[in-house]
Design a protein around this motif. Structure first.
Motif, PDB file in Angstrom:
ATOM      1  N   ALA A 198       0.838  -1.206   0.000  1.00 52.15           N
ATOM      2  CA  ALA A 198       0.000   0.000   0.000  1.00 52.15           C
ATOM      3  C   ALA A 198       0.870   1.252   0.000  1.00 52.15           C
ATOM      4  O   ALA A 198       0.622   2.197  -0.752  1.00 52.15           O
ATOM      5  CB  ALA A 198      -0.930  -0.018   1.212  1.00 52.15           C
ATOM      6  N   VAL A 199       1.924   1.248   0.832  1.00 51.34           N
ATOM      7  CA  VAL A 199       2.797   2.426   0.920  1.00 51.34           C
ATOM      8  C   VAL A 199       3.550   2.638  -0.391  1.00 51.34           C
ATOM      9  O   VAL A 199       3.740   3.772  -0.836  1.00 51.34           O
ATOM     10  CB  VAL A 199       3.765   2.296   2.118  1.00 51.34           C
ATOM     11  CG1 VAL A 199       4.827   3.379   2.076  1.00 51.34           C
ATOM     12  CG2 VAL A 199       2.988   2.363   3.423  1.00 51.34           C
ATOM     13  N   LEU A 200       3.947   1.539  -1.020  1.00 51.55           N
ATOM     14  CA  LEU A 200       4.633   1.645  -2.308  1.00 51.55           C
ATOM     15  C   LEU A 200       3.716   2.289  -3.338  1.00 51.55           C
ATOM     16  O   LEU A 200       4.152   3.136  -4.136  1.00 51.55           O
ATOM     17  CB  LEU A 200       5.046   0.244  -2.766  1.00 51.55           C
ATOM     18  CG  LEU A 200       6.201   0.171  -3.745  1.00 51.55           C
ATOM     19  CD1 LEU A 200       7.436   0.827  -3.159  1.00 51.55           C
ATOM     20  CD2 LEU A 200       6.501  -1.277  -4.078  1.00 51.55           C
ATOM     21  N   THR A 201       2.445   1.889  -3.336  1.00 48.35           N
ATOM     22  CA  THR A 201       1.459   2.512  -4.227  1.00 48.35           C
ATOM     23  C   THR A 201       1.343   3.998  -3.924  1.00 48.35           C
ATOM     24  O   THR A 201       1.279   4.824  -4.843  1.00 48.35           O
ATOM     25  CB  THR A 201       0.093   1.827  -4.053  1.00 48.35           C
ATOM     26  OG1 THR A 201       0.247   0.438  -4.303  1.00 48.35           O
ATOM     27  CG2 THR A 201      -0.937   2.412  -5.013  1.00 48.35           C
ATOM     28  N   LEU A 202       1.335   4.340  -2.629  1.00 49.80           N
ATOM     29  CA  LEU A 202       1.230   5.749  -2.230  1.00 49.80           C
ATOM     30  C   LEU A 202       2.428   6.544  -2.732  1.00 49.80           C
ATOM     31  O   LEU A 202       2.287   7.673  -3.207  1.00 49.80           O
ATOM     32  CB  LEU A 202       1.133   5.859  -0.703  1.00 49.80           C
ATOM     33  CG  LEU A 202      -0.191   5.416  -0.092  1.00 49.80           C
ATOM     34  CD1 LEU A 202      -0.098   5.407   1.426  1.00 49.80           C
ATOM     35  CD2 LEU A 202      -1.318   6.322  -0.539  1.00 49.80           C
ATOM     36  N   VAL A 203       3.636   5.950  -2.612  1.00 46.51           N
ATOM     37  CA  VAL A 203       4.850   6.640  -3.059  1.00 46.51           C
ATOM     38  C   VAL A 203       4.783   6.902  -4.560  1.00 46.51           C
ATOM     39  O   VAL A 203       5.129   7.983  -5.040  1.00 46.51           O
ATOM     40  CB  VAL A 203       6.092   5.804  -2.703  1.00 46.51           C
ATOM     41  CG1 VAL A 203       7.318   6.332  -3.426  1.00 46.51           C
ATOM     42  CG2 VAL A 203       6.314   5.823  -1.202  1.00 46.51           C
ATOM     43  N   LYS A 204       4.287   5.897  -5.303  1.00 44.52           N
ATOM     44  CA  LYS A 204       4.232   6.028  -6.764  1.00 44.52           C
ATOM     45  C   LYS A 204       3.159   7.020  -7.198  1.00 44.52           C
ATOM     46  O   LYS A 204       3.276   7.634  -8.238  1.00 44.52           O
ATOM     47  CB  LYS A 204       3.927   4.669  -7.394  1.00 44.52           C
ATOM     48  CG  LYS A 204       5.094   3.709  -7.383  1.00 44.52           C
ATOM     49  CD  LYS A 204       4.687   2.438  -8.090  1.00 44.52           C
ATOM     50  CE  LYS A 204       5.658   1.333  -7.859  1.00 44.52           C
ATOM     51  NZ  LYS A 204       5.081   0.036  -8.255  1.00 44.52           N
ATOM     52  N   ARG A 234       1.940   9.831  -5.626  1.00 42.81           N
ATOM     53  CA  ARG A 234       1.983  10.844  -4.596  1.00 42.81           C
ATOM     54  C   ARG A 234       0.899  11.897  -4.770  1.00 42.81           C
ATOM     55  O   ARG A 234       0.131  12.161  -3.852  1.00 42.81           O
ATOM     56  CB  ARG A 234       3.354  11.511  -4.570  1.00 42.81           C
ATOM     57  CG  ARG A 234       3.417  12.611  -3.525  1.00 42.81           C
ATOM     58  CD  ARG A 234       4.829  13.040  -3.248  1.00 42.81           C
ATOM     59  NE  ARG A 234       5.508  13.514  -4.440  1.00 42.81           N
ATOM     60  CZ  ARG A 234       6.698  14.095  -4.410  1.00 42.81           C
ATOM     61  NH1 ARG A 234       7.332  14.210  -3.283  1.00 42.81           N
ATOM     62  NH2 ARG A 234       7.266  14.505  -5.515  1.00 42.81           N
ATOM     63  N   LEU A 242      -2.882  10.240  -4.853  1.00 46.94           N
ATOM     64  CA  LEU A 242      -3.399   9.414  -3.766  1.00 46.94           C
ATOM     65  C   LEU A 242      -2.806   9.802  -2.406  1.00 46.94           C
ATOM     66  O   LEU A 242      -3.541  10.005  -1.442  1.00 46.94           O
ATOM     67  CB  LEU A 242      -3.120   7.931  -4.075  1.00 46.94           C
ATOM     68  CG  LEU A 242      -3.941   6.910  -3.293  1.00 46.94           C
ATOM     69  CD1 LEU A 242      -5.417   7.217  -3.360  1.00 46.94           C
ATOM     70  CD2 LEU A 242      -3.680   5.516  -3.848  1.00 46.94           C
ATOM     71  N   LEU A 243      -1.476   9.907  -2.319  1.00 49.54           N
ATOM     72  CA  LEU A 243      -0.847  10.161  -1.019  1.00 49.54           C
ATOM     73  C   LEU A 243      -1.247  11.519  -0.453  1.00 49.54           C
ATOM     74  O   LEU A 243      -1.665  11.614   0.707  1.00 49.54           O
ATOM     75  CB  LEU A 243       0.676  10.049  -1.153  1.00 49.54           C
ATOM     76  CG  LEU A 243       1.507  10.322   0.107  1.00 49.54           C
ATOM     77  CD1 LEU A 243       1.069   9.425   1.243  1.00 49.54           C
ATOM     78  CD2 LEU A 243       2.983  10.110  -0.175  1.00 49.54           C
TER      79      LEU A 243
END
Lengths: 200, 200
Positions: free
Chosen positions: A30-36, A38, A41-42
């Motif tokens: 999930a965090v990796l998706t957020l980083v990608k 940004r 989503l993040l």
């Protein structure tokens, strides 16, 4: 299994892993998706969480989670004051609201009675519910608790507490779920459906 | 199925449902947990996301996600410059770092070649990898891509691109996983393990 990498990423993974349904591995994904993602989503998610943290609280009347107190349901003049539906959790209240089949008031217990876990009547706001049930407007209390041992035990206790309030006390019907096939039902449900059979 | 309730809660549920591994139902459960544990989970999580959004970026050298550019791995003087390990995703880099078995450089492709999805060599930063491989220090490029059709196709393409760089090109060994039982392995893995058998 420790997480390599900078502390900002590690810390977010640790916090995300505390959410129900997410473990360390899915939190990393999930965090990796957020980083990608940004910007899309993040950033919105951080903002939405900050907004919610600032605005949300539990309704002092019914226990619902909302940004106003009393909550929108308690404050809605169009909803009937005659019936109070007792549910275990805010999620159950949301489920009933999604079904849009009940237009009365709610009382969220926030749990079930559990002497072993130290959850007593006061923790569930039962004195508050009894006081509400004694109000002149209230004619019925619907116990919409889960068909589990804990849920039914709590329902019996709540019913006993309300015995002197002079209101009708009801519970949800048990039986075959809509769309359900007999072949897939447990014995208890078949017994309940057969016992509560109706004339056609 | 629409979500009743105030927009601050609805919006957070919608955003959470976009994370991998979470659907509308589990996003509702997660948000409910956040509402109940505002001080201990919702506030820290909002802060951690804001911190990360402000600090994280992809390393311009290797493609790793970090709060510095170049990333901590590229900037670490203790790590060998002789080998570059090519991985598909940042998650794979993290997996290798958790295992702590490789102390060289990385190149994160960020995906695999996929003409149908419009993913070409430039999208994977292959020209950048070829330029790095031509550097005098680099002696080996390890293709640590997944043992899938897409992963292996990409590995072949990358190997062809690097043919003139004058470096040793290797891939991960295939065989029986440590702790694996033959009975549970697929035919392809057994074939690979048998073909690559070694003298005792």
């Amino acid at each position: 299994m420790s997480q390599p990498g900078p502390s900002a990423i590690t810390r977010l993974i640790e916090l995300m892993a505390k959410l129900p349904g997410l473990g360390p591995r899915s939190a990393r994904r999930a965090v990796l998706t957020l980083v990608k993602r940004r910007e899309r989503l993040l950033v919105p998610l951080a903002q939405a969480m900050a907004d919610l943290a600032e605005s949300v609280s539990l309704c002092s009347v019914c226990g619902n989670a909302d940004v106003t107190d009393p909550c929108a349901i308690c404050a809605d003049p169009k909803r009937s004051k005659k019936a109070i539906c007792v549910v275990q959790d805010v999620a159950d209240l949301w489920a009933l609201e999604r079904a849009a089949v009940f237009a009365g008031q709610y009382h969220v217990l926030g749990g079930v009675l559990s002497p072993l876990d130290g959850v007593g009547p006061d923790d569930l706001g039962l004195p508050r519910l009894v006081a509400r049930a004694h109000s002149e407007e209230v004619q019925e209390v619907i116990l919409a608790l889960g068909a589990t041992v804990d849920g039914q035990t709590t329902a019996h206790y709540v019913a006993a507490e309300l015995a002197e309030a002079g209101v009708r006390i009801t519970t949800l019907a048990q039986g075959v779920p809509v769309g359900g096939e007999l072949d897939f039902l447990d014995d208890g449900t078949i017994l309940a459906a057969l016992t509560a059979r109706k004339d056609v």
